[in-house]
Scaffold this motif. Structure first.
Motif, PDB file in Angstrom:
ATOM      1  N   GLU A  30      51.596 140.846  -8.745  1.00  0.00           N
ATOM      2  CA  GLU A  30      51.272 140.444 -10.123  1.00  0.00           C
ATOM      3  C   GLU A  30      52.037 141.324 -11.097  1.00  0.00           C
ATOM      4  O   GLU A  30      52.634 142.324 -10.714  1.00  0.00           O
ATOM      5  CB  GLU A  30      49.763 140.523 -10.367  1.00  0.00           C
ATOM      6  N   ARG A  87      46.608 141.757 -16.253  1.00  0.00           N
ATOM      7  CA  ARG A  87      47.443 141.384 -15.115  1.00  0.00           C
ATOM      8  C   ARG A  87      47.883 139.936 -15.327  1.00  0.00           C
ATOM      9  O   ARG A  87      47.088 139.106 -15.775  1.00  0.00           O
ATOM     10  CB  ARG A  87      46.674 141.484 -13.795  1.00  0.00           C
ATOM     11  N   SER A 125      50.342 136.435 -13.808  1.00  0.00           N
ATOM     12  CA  SER A 125      50.864 135.737 -12.645  1.00  0.00           C
ATOM     13  C   SER A 125      52.385 135.852 -12.549  1.00  0.00           C
ATOM     14  O   SER A 125      53.086 135.684 -13.550  1.00  0.00           O
ATOM     15  CB  SER A 125      50.486 134.254 -12.732  1.00  0.00           C
TER      16      SER A 125
END
Length: 154
Positions: free
Chosen positions: A113, A122, A124
């Protein structure tokens, strides 16, 4: 008639707001050589980066070598404020490296991530969407071109 340039306006504003004396920088108030094409020897600015400013590559700014981006991770190109990801081997994506929460730069990672060090958001590797943390908006996608081992901004 007295004209007010940026330096005079800003230093005057600071002096008034703070009540402190302001020292003048080098150069005169009438120095227009940096912005006047007739005296600077250059063409009028177009707002487009020159070939030198864009990294010299005709297709765009060179960002990274494919070998530098970990599979299942990301590489931050600090100067360009871009994070290049490789979610699966040979699949490269890029996003703005500026966190959508409060503008911190995200970090390079091989942990699956895109991490932001400031407030633990965080994102993708696949689409830049927020996975956790206070950020609620995705990182903006950046178009890239992969040619052999070279990754450039499209």
């Amino acid at each position: 008639m007295t004209t007010i340039n940026r330096r005079r306006a800003l230093s005057g504003s600071a002096a008034v707001a703070l009540g402190v004396p302001v020292l003048a920088a080098c150069g005169s108030d009438d120095d227009t050589s940096a912005t006047d094409p007739a005296t600077s020897g250059g063409d009028e600015p177009t707002g487009e980066p020159t070939e030198e400013e864009s990294g010299g590559a005709a297709g765009g700014e060179a960002l990274a070598s494919a070998a530098d981006v970990p599979v299942g991770g990301c590489l931050v190109v600090t100067g360009a404020k871009v994070v290049v990801t490789q979610p699966t081997e040979g699949d490269f994506k890029a996003f703005s490296a500026v966190c959508t929460h409060q503008g911190c730069l995200v970090e390079t990672s091989s942990e699956g991530e895109i991490p932001c060090p400031c407030h633990a958001s965080r994102f993708s590797l696949e689409d830049g969407s927020p996975l956790s943390g206070p950020a609620s908006a995705p990182l903006e996608a950046v178009e890239i071109t992969v040619d052999g081992d070279s990754i450039t901004r499209a």
